[in-house]
Design an enzyme around this catalytic site. Structure first.
Site, PDB file in Angstrom:
ATOM      1  N   ARG A   1       0.803  -1.224   0.000  1.00  0.00           N
ATOM      2  CA  ARG A   1       0.000   0.000   0.000  1.00  0.00           C
ATOM      3  C   ARG A   1       0.837   1.276   0.000  1.00  0.00           C
ATOM      4  NH1 ARG A   1      -5.066  -0.251   1.945  1.00  0.00           N
ATOM      5  NH2 ARG A   1      -4.449  -2.143   3.039  1.00  0.00           N
TER       6      ARG A   1
ATOM      7  N   ARG B   1     -12.989  -1.680  -1.910  1.00  0.00           N
ATOM      8  CA  ARG B   1     -12.565  -1.424  -0.530  1.00  0.00           C
ATOM      9  C   ARG B   1     -13.653  -0.789   0.343  1.00  0.00           C
ATOM     10  NH1 ARG B   1      -9.067   1.815   0.674  1.00  0.00           N
ATOM     11  NH2 ARG B   1      -8.254   0.721   2.494  1.00  0.00           N
TER      12      ARG B   1
ATOM     13  N   CYS C   1     -26.100  -4.009  -8.791  1.00  0.00           N
ATOM     14  CA  CYS C   1     -27.307  -4.357  -8.033  1.00  0.00           C
ATOM     15  C   CYS C   1     -26.963  -4.904  -6.653  1.00  0.00           C
ATOM     16  CB  CYS C   1     -28.121  -5.361  -8.817  1.00  0.00           C
ATOM     17  SG  CYS C   1     -28.625  -4.658 -10.379  1.00  0.00           S
TER      18      CYS C   1
ATOM     19  N   TYR D   1      -4.815  -2.225  -3.788  1.00  0.00           N
ATOM     20  CA  TYR D   1      -5.974  -3.061  -3.466  1.00  0.00           C
ATOM     21  C   TYR D   1      -7.249  -2.524  -4.090  1.00  0.00           C
ATOM     22  CZ  TYR D   1      -2.487  -4.722  -0.230  1.00  0.00           C
ATOM     23  OH  TYR D   1      -1.314  -5.201   0.293  1.00  0.00           O
TER      24      TYR D   1
END
Ligand SMILES: *Cc1c(COP(=O)(O)O)cnc(C)c1O
Length: 451
Positions: free
Chosen positions: A312, A348, A379, A408
């Site tokens: 990250r 996320r 949906c 991510y």
């Protein structure tokens, strides 16, 4: 001067207040880096308006990266590590774009992997086996045979994993270089889904069983060459004392293992450094240098090669997910901005209730501000990118940016609702370049041909 020029570098210690970001963006010292908004109200990637990028590329939504920001993020780790024998292992699950992988490799990176396919991609991208670590609680036998043949470092995660690695080494005809994944049982104080180094985790060996593992390795030195220890505490960690506490405990483990005659040459401290997702607050995250300084003394006393596994913190702030507004609606209580992107491309917020900063890519003169949920067309009621965001009321066709989408996001994208995974671009030296084609429906239909 560096921090002044680089408005959006996540790796210099600073406040992320937008006021300051704007002030820095005005700094008259060359190219700005990363994603930021200027006083003109437009959002920029390096020196290019994102709105202009939207007009240049045929797709929407798409991912956009700042190559300068990627470079700077990696450089922050290598600068911080100066004077320490170390390997930066990029955790490619954060973003496996092949060009991004190659870029870090060219800067000297190693790779941290969790599947055989990731290993194959890392090798194709030119990563050296000596700088590759293969992790995971469920590594498959055929992946292990491949990993041993390639000569990469492999983490032992459990009793059955040790057995599989030993057999894989026999089949490959050479010793597996292994590290023991230990749970230091330090609470990383993060969302439970990204906490991985506590006792109740599904990862790592049971510490009470350490002696069993050492005895097994001793029995079979031809197949298992124990060269190091590994821990990975979790992700989005915002305090470096957590890394320090874990290192103190890992030092004891290393001493205990060395006392039994093992030549422990690697200490792998894992990844997990957080990034400041809350761009509109004064959230401050520790930098790579804060992390390294917290453990420098302990590590240098040990005389080991330090392995770091950042994901990250190398890619997160270098990417944005760029969408187009489809329309605005209200259910009488809540206002919604409906965009063309969704949880399928960026999960996320739905998965971890994660916050990512959202902005329109341009000011809308005269438009009032309202509080919106930003939602996609999928949906599911979980299909939102952000909740309760105060934004100007956009018109259809306005660009909407989800920030800090380098990690991510694309790597977790799915094709739910038969949405095709989007294209990726980066800004490289002021130019917009495609770095991945979007998936096509033709590729999808081809999977059913001739059945
Ligand atoms: C995911 C993972 C990483 C990377 O974590 P970040 O939070 O992205 O830095 C590092 N090591 C292991 C073992 C992982 O599973």
């Amino acid at each position: 001067m560096k921090a002044k020029c680089n408005v959006a570098s996540s790796n210099t210690k600073r406040s992320r207040s937008s006021v300051q970001a704007k002030a820095q963006a005005q700094a008259p010292c060359g190219v700005s880096t990363g994603f930021y908004s200027k006083d003109d109200g437009f959002v920029y990637c390096d020196d290019v308006r994102v709105k202009d990028v939207r007009q240049q590329v045929p797709e929407s939504p798409f991912y956009l990266y700042s190559k300068n920001q990627l470079t700077e993020n990696f450089q922050a780790y290598s600068d911080a590590l100066s004077g320490i024998d170390s390997i930066i292992g990029y955790a490619i699950k954060a973003n496996n774009n092949f060009l991004i992988m190659k870029h870090f490799r060219e800067m000297g990176s190693g790779a941290v992997l969790v599947s055989g396919n990731e290993l194959e991609c890392a090798r194709a991208a030119g990563y050296a086996p000596e700088k590759i670590v293969f992790n995971g609680n469920g590594k498959l036998y055929h992946e292990l045979v491949y990993a041993v043949k390639e000569g990469v470092l492999i983490n032992i995660d459990s009793e059955f994993d040790l057995e599989n690695i030993r057999n894989a080494a026999r089949e490959a005809g050479k010793a597996a270089k292994v590290l023991l994944r230990i749970n230091p049982d330090v609470d990383p104080e993060v969302h439970p889904y990204v906490s991985t180094g506590i006792k109740s985790s599904k990862f790592g060996i049971r510490n009470e069983r350490l002696q069993w593992f050492l005895d097994e390795v001793k029995k079979d030195g031809k197949a298992l060459d124990l060269v190091g220890v590994h821990c990975h505490l979790g992700s989005t960690i915002s305090k470096v004392n957590i890394f320090y506490d874990a290192t103190v405990l890992m030092v004891d483990f290393i001493k205990e293992i060395r006392a039994q005659g093992f030549d422990i040459r690697y200490f792998d401290i894992g990844g997990g450094l957080g990034i400041p997702y809350h761009r509109d607050t004064d959230e401050v995250m520790p930098s790579p240098s804060d992390l390294i300084e917290a453990v420098r003394k302990l590590v240098s006393e040990l005389g080991v090669t330090l392995i770091l596994e950042p994901g990250r913190s190398l890619v997160g702030n270098a990417g944005a997910f760029v969408n187009t507004v489809n329309g605005v609606k209200s259910n009488g209580q809540k206002n919604f901005i409906v965009i063309d992107g969704s949880m399928a491309e960026l999960i996320r917020p739905s998965l971890y209730d994660a916050y990512q900063h959202i902005e329109l890519d341009q000011p809308i003169p005269g438009a009032e501000r309202k509080v919106f949920d930003v939602v996609g067309p999928v949906c599911e009621s979980a299909d939102f990118l952000g909740k309760d965001r105060e934004l100007q009321v956009p018109t259809a066709g306005t660009g909407l940016i989800v920030h800090d989408a380098g990690a991510y996001c694309m790597s977790m994208a799915s094709t739910y609702n038969l949405r095709m995974r989007p294209a990726e671009y980066w800004v490289d030296g002021g130019k917009v370049k495609k770095i991945r084609h979007c998936d096509t429906l033709a590729e999808h239909l081809a999977k059913f041909e001739g059945l």
